[in-house]
Write an enzyme that holds these catalytic residues in place. Structure first.
Site, mmCIF file in Angstrom:
data_model
loop_
_atom_site.group_PDB
_atom_site.id
_atom_site.type_symbol
_atom_site.label_atom_id
_atom_site.label_comp_id
_atom_site.label_asym_id
_atom_site.label_seq_id
_atom_site.Cartn_x
_atom_site.Cartn_y
_atom_site.Cartn_z
ATOM 1 N N GLU A 277 0.823 -1.201 0.000
ATOM 2 C CA GLU A 277 0.000 0.000 0.000
ATOM 3 C C GLU A 277 0.860 1.256 0.000
ATOM 4 O O GLU A 277 0.543 2.248 -0.663
ATOM 5 C CB GLU A 277 -0.925 0.007 1.217
ATOM 6 C CG GLU A 277 -1.986 -1.079 1.205
ATOM 7 C CD GLU A 277 -2.871 -1.020 2.424
ATOM 8 O OE1 GLU A 277 -4.053 -0.666 2.287
ATOM 9 O OE2 GLU A 277 -2.378 -1.335 3.533
ATOM 10 N N LYS B 29 -11.296 3.086 1.001
ATOM 11 C CA LYS B 29 -10.358 2.457 0.076
ATOM 12 C C LYS B 29 -11.167 1.784 -1.014
ATOM 13 O O LYS B 29 -12.039 0.961 -0.738
ATOM 14 C CB LYS B 29 -9.498 1.423 0.802
ATOM 15 C CG LYS B 29 -8.528 2.019 1.808
ATOM 16 C CD LYS B 29 -7.661 0.925 2.430
ATOM 17 C CE LYS B 29 -6.640 1.529 3.392
ATOM 18 N NZ LYS B 29 -5.748 0.484 3.977
#
Length: 200
Positions: free
Chosen positions: A95, A173
């Site tokens: 990420e 997200k």
């Protein structure tokens, strides 16, 4: 016509702290309320549930959409919906290295009567300023948690714009790293100006 209550109202019913909740028609009916008559066994419950619903910052209707109270403390609000950004926030190395898409909503509560009469931006807050704050934080230095991302957005909005008294921030997200199929994962927070009062 029978009215189906929102999920937030049902949640308030289920979370009723009164000892008589076990005798409430809502509990007996599994929390499925069709009309006010379903609550006759617990006369105070409907008022408590409605009050809790009005205080909540968000509720989710059956269609999966989000509905939030239009007024907080009698105030109006500015709305930012569907901001899309590429950021590097998350706990996982991937990420932080590759980044991912985030979806952001912001509501900023303030009094808009004056600007509505004066037609002067100095009496309000620029939508562009709200967007810039969100963009700076989402596309800026990495944080591990979306909770931190949302909090920093709320902090920046409230500190930079004293006219704003309350904010709601949702950070999602769009492709969360989980072993399953979900559209989005994230957080939603509600903060007031008193949460960030200077201690200096």
């Amino acid at each position: 016509m029978a009215r189906r209550y929102s999920a937030a109202l049902l949640g308030a019913v289920r979370n009723c702290g009164e000892s008589q909740i076990g005798r409430c028609c809502a509990a007996q009916n599994g929390g499925v309320l069709q009309n006010r008559g379903d609550l006759q066994g617990h006369p105070k419950l409907i008022d408590q549930a409605v009050a809790a619903f009005r205080r909540s910052v968000s509720s989710y209707e059956g269609n999966g959409g989000s509905k939030i109270p239009e007024r907080v403390g009698g105030k109006d609000r500015l709305i930012l919906r569907g901001g899309k950004f590429h950021g590097y926030h998350g706990v996982l190395e991937e990420e932080k290295r590759l980044g991912q898409k985030f979806l952001v909503d912001v509501d900023a509560w303030l009094e808009l009567r004056k600007s509505g009469s004066s037609d002067d931006l100095n009496d309000s807050v620029s939508y562009a300023d709200l967007f810039s704050i969100v963009q700076k934080i989402l596309e800026g230095p990495s944080f591990d948690l979306v909770e931190k991302v949302a909090t920093e957005i709320a902090r920046e909005v409230l500190v930079a714009h004293p006219l704003v008294t309350d904010v709601r921030v949702r950070v999602l997200k769009c492709a969360p790293p989980v072993s399953g199929f979900v559209d989005r994962l994230g957080v939603e927070i509600f903060r007031t100006s008193s949460d960030f009062v200077s201690r200096s």
